[in-house]
Every structure is written in C-alpha cells, then in structure tokens.
Design a protein around this motif. Structure first.
Motif, short mmCIF file in Angstrom:
data_model
loop_
_atom_site.label_atom_id
_atom_site.label_comp_id
_atom_site.label_asym_id
_atom_site.label_seq_id
_atom_site.Cartn_x
_atom_site.Cartn_y
_atom_site.Cartn_z
N THR A 1 -23.05 -4.85 35.98
CA THR A 1 -22.39 -3.88 36.87
C THR A 1 -20.88 -4.02 36.77
O THR A 1 -20.15 -3.03 36.60
N MET A 2 -20.41 -5.27 36.89
CA MET A 2 -18.95 -5.48 36.87
C MET A 2 -18.35 -5.19 35.51
O MET A 2 -17.22 -4.71 35.40
N LEU A 3 -19.13 -5.48 34.44
CA LEU A 3 -18.65 -5.18 33.09
C LEU A 3 -18.40 -3.68 32.95
O LEU A 3 -17.40 -3.24 32.36
N PHE A 4 -19.32 -2.90 33.50
CA PHE A 4 -19.20 -1.44 33.45
C PHE A 4 -18.05 -0.97 34.34
O PHE A 4 -17.21 -0.16 33.94
N GLU A 5 -18.03 -1.51 35.56
CA GLU A 5 -17.01 -1.08 36.53
C GLU A 5 -15.59 -1.47 36.11
O GLU A 5 -14.62 -0.80 36.46
N ALA A 6 -15.50 -2.55 35.33
CA ALA A 6 -14.17 -3.04 34.92
C ALA A 6 -13.40 -2.00 34.12
O ALA A 6 -12.17 -2.05 34.03
N LEU A 7 -14.13 -1.06 33.50
CA LEU A 7 -13.49 -0.04 32.66
C LEU A 7 -13.33 1.30 33.38
O LEU A 7 -12.74 2.23 32.85
N GLN A 8 -13.94 1.39 34.57
CA GLN A 8 -13.93 2.66 35.30
C GLN A 8 -12.62 2.92 36.03
O GLN A 8 -11.93 1.98 36.41
N GLY A 9 -12.31 4.18 36.23
CA GLY A 9 -11.12 4.53 37.02
C GLY A 9 -10.55 5.86 36.57
O GLY A 9 -10.78 6.29 35.43
N GLN A 10 -9.84 6.50 37.48
CA GLN A 10 -9.20 7.77 37.12
C GLN A 10 -8.13 7.55 36.07
O GLN A 10 -7.47 6.50 36.07
N ILE A 11 -7.97 8.56 35.20
CA ILE A 11 -6.96 8.42 34.14
C ILE A 11 -5.57 8.31 34.77
O ILE A 11 -4.80 7.40 34.45
N MET A 12 -5.25 9.26 35.67
CA MET A 12 -3.92 9.26 36.29
C MET A 12 -4.07 9.26 37.81
O MET A 12 -4.94 9.95 38.35
N ASP B 1 -1.33 9.76 41.05
CA ASP B 1 0.07 10.07 41.41
C ASP B 1 0.97 10.17 40.17
O ASP B 1 2.11 9.68 40.18
N GLY B 2 0.42 10.72 39.11
CA GLY B 2 1.21 10.92 37.89
C GLY B 2 1.42 9.65 37.07
O GLY B 2 2.19 9.64 36.12
N LEU B 3 0.73 8.56 37.46
CA LEU B 3 0.90 7.30 36.72
C LEU B 3 -0.43 6.90 36.08
O LEU B 3 -1.49 7.12 36.67
N LEU B 4 -0.34 6.33 34.88
CA LEU B 4 -1.55 5.90 34.18
C LEU B 4 -2.30 4.87 35.02
O LEU B 4 -1.74 3.86 35.41
N ALA B 5 -3.58 5.16 35.30
CA ALA B 5 -4.32 4.28 36.19
C ALA B 5 -5.67 3.84 35.62
O ALA B 5 -6.38 3.06 36.24
N SER B 6 -6.02 4.35 34.43
CA SER B 6 -7.34 4.02 33.88
C SER B 6 -7.33 2.62 33.26
O SER B 6 -6.62 2.35 32.30
N PRO B 7 -8.18 1.70 33.81
CA PRO B 7 -8.25 0.37 33.21
C PRO B 7 -8.60 0.43 31.72
O PRO B 7 -8.05 -0.33 30.92
N LEU B 8 -9.49 1.37 31.34
CA LEU B 8 -9.88 1.47 29.94
C LEU B 8 -8.67 1.77 29.04
O LEU B 8 -8.48 1.12 28.01
N VAL B 9 -7.86 2.74 29.46
CA VAL B 9 -6.68 3.09 28.64
C VAL B 9 -5.69 1.92 28.60
O VAL B 9 -5.15 1.59 27.55
N TRP B 10 -5.51 1.27 29.75
CA TRP B 10 -4.61 0.09 29.75
C TRP B 10 -5.17 -1.01 28.84
O TRP B 10 -4.41 -1.68 28.13
N PHE B 11 -6.51 -1.20 28.86
CA PHE B 11 -7.12 -2.21 27.97
C PHE B 11 -6.95 -1.82 26.51
O PHE B 11 -6.79 -2.69 25.64
N LEU B 12 -7.01 -0.51 26.21
CA LEU B 12 -6.81 -0.08 24.82
C LEU B 12 -5.39 -0.45 24.37
O LEU B 12 -5.19 -0.89 23.23
N ILE B 13 -4.42 -0.28 25.28
CA ILE B 13 -3.02 -0.63 24.94
C ILE B 13 -2.88 -2.16 24.80
O ILE B 13 -2.33 -2.67 23.83
N SER B 14 -3.43 -2.89 25.80
CA SER B 14 -3.28 -4.35 25.78
C SER B 14 -4.01 -4.95 24.58
O SER B 14 -3.51 -5.88 23.93
N GLY B 15 -5.18 -4.40 24.25
CA GLY B 15 -5.94 -4.92 23.11
C GLY B 15 -5.21 -4.71 21.80
O GLY B 15 -5.17 -5.60 20.94
N LEU B 16 -4.60 -3.53 21.65
CA LEU B 16 -3.85 -3.26 20.41
C LEU B 16 -2.64 -4.21 20.32
O LEU B 16 -2.40 -4.83 19.28
#
Lengths: 385, 87
Positions: A274-285, A287-302
C-alpha cells in the motif's frame, strides 16, 4: 630539437585536458548530488509523505526537524523503525528509478549487451558488493546516526573522502602525500563548518550520542570504501555500465528486501504494498507548484544516477583523493540546491543558507586546490615565465 | 565475447605496446559495430587505466600531421590485476 619541444608540449596539453576534464566531472558529481537531494526533499514533502512525516497541511521544516508519524496506516510502530521505513522507502524508490534511467542510457549508447556481460563478471560482482556497502548499508547507517546523534552525523559521514584517499593509497597504491593530506583535512573542516549551522545542543557524554557518532563513522567508511574501490573499478568497467549496476543493485536491495524487512520488524508487512503505491501518488501541480512525488522522484533519480556516475568516473580519472574531495562539495551543494528548490521555489521554511556556508565553500575550494596542485610548482612556473 | 573495456585491457597482458590506433587495429574486426568503439573513448579508457596504475606510457611520437600518439604497456601490477579480474 624543435620536434622534441613540440612533443613535450603536446604531451603536457594532453595530460592537462584529461586532468581538467576529471576535475570538472568530479565537481559536477557533487553539484548533481545537491540537485538529487533537493528533488528528494520535493518527492518526500508531497502527496502521502506529508501525512507520514506528520507535516500536516504545510511543510514547515527541513529533514532534521521532521516529526515522523509513528502510526502510519493506523499501525503503531516505534519512532526509529518509522524513520527507517520512510528513509528506506524514499531512497529505494529513488535508486530504482535511477537504475531505470541509467540502464536506458546504456541502451541508448549501445552498451546494453556489455552491461549484461559485465554484470556476470568478477569486476561486476565487486561493483555489486560496492553498491551494497555504499547503498543500503552506509545509507541506513547514516539515517540511524541522524536519529541517534542529530545533524552532526552529516559532517562525520563526510569524512568519506579522507577514508577513500587512505584506501586508495593502501590498496591501489595511489598518490597521497603530506600536501594532499592537508588539503583533505581542510575539506573536512569546511564540511564541519557547513554542518555547524544545524548543530543544536547535544550532550557530549550521552552514550546514545556517542554511539550515533560511531554509526555515522560506519557510513563514512562505507562511502569511502565504495568511492575508492568503484573508482578503481571504473578503470576496468565503463562508468555508465558501473553506475547502472550500482543503482540497480542498491535500488533492488533497498526497495524489495530491506524495506519489506523493516515493515516485517514493525509488524506491518501488509502495509508495504500500500505504502509503496501511495509513495508515488499525488497531484501533478498544487497552487501552480510541482507536487507529484513521482515526477520529483524522476528528477531525483536522474540526478542521482548522473551524480554517482560522475563520482565513479571522476575518481577513476583523478584518483580517489582528489576525486572524492571535489565530490565532497556536495556538503555545500546540498543546502544550496535545497535552498533554491525547497526554499525559493516551493516556499518551504527551514532551508536558509548561512554566510558561514559560503565561507566554508571557499575554504573547501582551497582544500581541493591543495590536493590537486602543488602551489610551490605554480610559483616556480611563474618565475620561469 | 568480452565487454569492450575488458577486451582493451586484455590486449596488454601479453606484453603488447599499443597506442589508441593500435588498439583499434587489433579489435576492429570484433568491435567495429560498437558505438563506444571510438578513438576518443578508447583514449580516455587508456588514460584512466594509466591513472589507476594498470598501464604506463612506453613511448610517444608526433605524426606528420602533428598529432600525438602515446603507446602504453601494462605494469606488473596491471598484468596481475587484469589477469585475476578478467577471465
């Protein structure tokens, strides 16, 4: 005669190009490490992570002030286990995504078959071992040290360049003279200066604190061993292949073995998927700011993959002493990029940069310069000119 | 088939003294199709191996176009390490 002068100049120019490239790559590895850490803050400060870290509605503090909610998913667990679970989950996802990026890069560059061949070879096995020592083992030790000793664990763990240089000298017969040793000491002092802003009142005689320092040394030892051995290994294995092996090993082990084992210890193994799945969930933006953990993880991983790859390559081109000292600039780049990303862009509190950190960065440059160049020789050259 | 970097290092174990061009000539038949099989990448690989004590410069010359060619040979430490790690 003319020909011999030309020949000498051509050789000097060739060595100089190689040396400069090595230093630029090694310094770049430290900068990218700062980007990786800042993006990881972005990933673990959004989505479900907000609740897990007990931030509430807004992120008001940095990592050191985090209050982990020990009743994750309604299951009560010890504070230490809760911190370790979140740390392992975050770094495991990051490393695994990083591995996908790096394997993709080897494929694009036509090295995928070599990647598979190297994985199954003796140097590949050494890389796997390095990845386990520097990945899950050193990283977990670092997290435990942070819990036990507080922020002083950061500069202690940044002793790794000194350890790497000593290992490089003893095991791989790399150069390490008195001047270089002084340079390394200056870099370590600079790291302490940077970390000093986060020092809070601690009791030097507290056994928990002292044990925390010892655990922080384990992380320094782990990263020192990894830097020296993998740097040498990169003279045998292509660096893009080395780093793909490293990230896949570290990511797979942390995410699919260490993290579920921690959930098991907490008596909450059912919570893992459950937590593994939830860890990547979240709205993309938000208040106009990047908020998606998945997108942030894509940046941090790269950024992490590029950073560790450059670390290995820089160490192999400069030797462990200079390579790791240049990389050690991460102790400045981490607060710097965290300030830019978390402080300025996301508007979170607790990511200020202090004047002492800028001063320490200059001190560190002096240290790196001393490791790389003999000032007396520069002086001699000027006189000859 | 050995990974490209292994094949490059392995060339030196038998006592060869080779420049970048020499390495290319020796491996061209098997590794020509590799995208990383380029003079610049091979040069970097040889210099990294030298930095880590596996190889050492044995000779150098300028050609008619004024381009530098550096020849390498394995050190005794390099022969030992390459032989034990790359089968």
């Amino acid at each position: 005669m003319g020909n011999s002068i030309e020949l000498k100049q051509a050789r000097i120019a060739r060595r100089s190009r190689f040396f400069k490239k090595g230093v630029i790559i090694a310094v770049g590895s430290g900068m990218l490490y700062g980007v990786y850490v800042a993006a990881l803050y972005g990933a673990t400060g959004n989505g479900f992570w907000l609740d897990w870290y007990g931030y509430g509605d807004t992120v008001t503090a940095g990592w050191y002030d985090n209050v982990v909610d020990p009743t994750m998913g309604g299951i009560a667990m010890s504070f230490v286990i809760a911190v370790l679970i979140l740390g392992a989950l975050g770094s495991g996802i990051n490393d695994f995504i990083s591995a996908i990026w790096m394997i993709g890069k080897t494929a694009v560059k036509g090295k995928f078959m070599d990647y598979l061949r190297c994985f199954a070879s003796k140097p590949g096995a050494v890389m796997v071992l390095c990845a386990l020592i520097g990945g899950p083992i050193a990283s977990t030790a670092f997290l435990i040290a942070l819990i036990m000793a507080g922020p002083i664990a950061t500069p202690i763990s940044a002793l790794c360049p000194a350890i790497g240089a000593i290992i490089g000298r003893i095991v791989f017969k790399q150069q390490l003279n008195f001047r270089m040793a002084i340079g390394i000491v200056i870099c370590v002092v600079a790291t302490f200066m940077i970390g000093s802003t986060a020092f809070t009142g601690f009791e030097i005689t507290d056994p928990m604190f002292l044990a925390g320092l010892a655990v922080a040394l384990i992380s320094a030892l782990g990263w020192g061993i990894e830097g020296a051995i993998a740097g040498f290994g990169t003279s045998v294995i292509d660096y893009e292949i080395s780093i793909s092996i490293r990230q896949l090993t570290a990511g797979f082990f942390t995410l699919f073995i260490l993290t579920p084992a921690l959930f098991l210890m907490a008596g909450a193994v059912g919570l893992y998927p459950t937590m593994l799945f939830e860890a990547l969930q979240g709205q993309i933006m938000v208040d106009g700011l990047l908020a998606s953990p998945l997108v942030w993880f894509l940046i941090s991983g790269l950024a992490a993959g590029l950073s560790f790859g450059f670390w290995y390559k820089g160490n192999s081109m400069c030797g462990a002493a200079l390579g790791m000292a240049c990389n050690g600039g991460f102790s400045f780049w981490c607060p710097f990029f965290s300030f830019l990303v978390c402080g300025l862009y996301l508007g979170w509190e607790g990511f200020d940069l202090y004047p002492i950190q800028w001063v320490a960065a200059i001190v560190m440059v002096v240290g790196i310069f001393l490791i790389a160049v003999n000032p007396l020789e520069l002086f001699k050259k000027n006189r000859e000119v | 088939m050995l990974p490209l970097n292994y094949a490059i290092l392995k060339l030196f174990v038998s006592g060869n003294e080779l420049s970048v061009q020499g390495v290319i000539d020796k491996l061209d038949k098997d590794y020509r199709s590799f995208r990383a099989f380029k003079p610049k990448a091979i040069n970097e690989s040889l210099m990294s191996a030298e930095k880590n004590g596996l190889l050492e410069e044995s000779n150098w010359e300028l050609d008619d176009k004024g381009e530098l060619h550096v020849y390498y040979k394995a050190t005794s430490y390099g022969v030992e390490m390459i032989s034990s790690y790359i089968k």
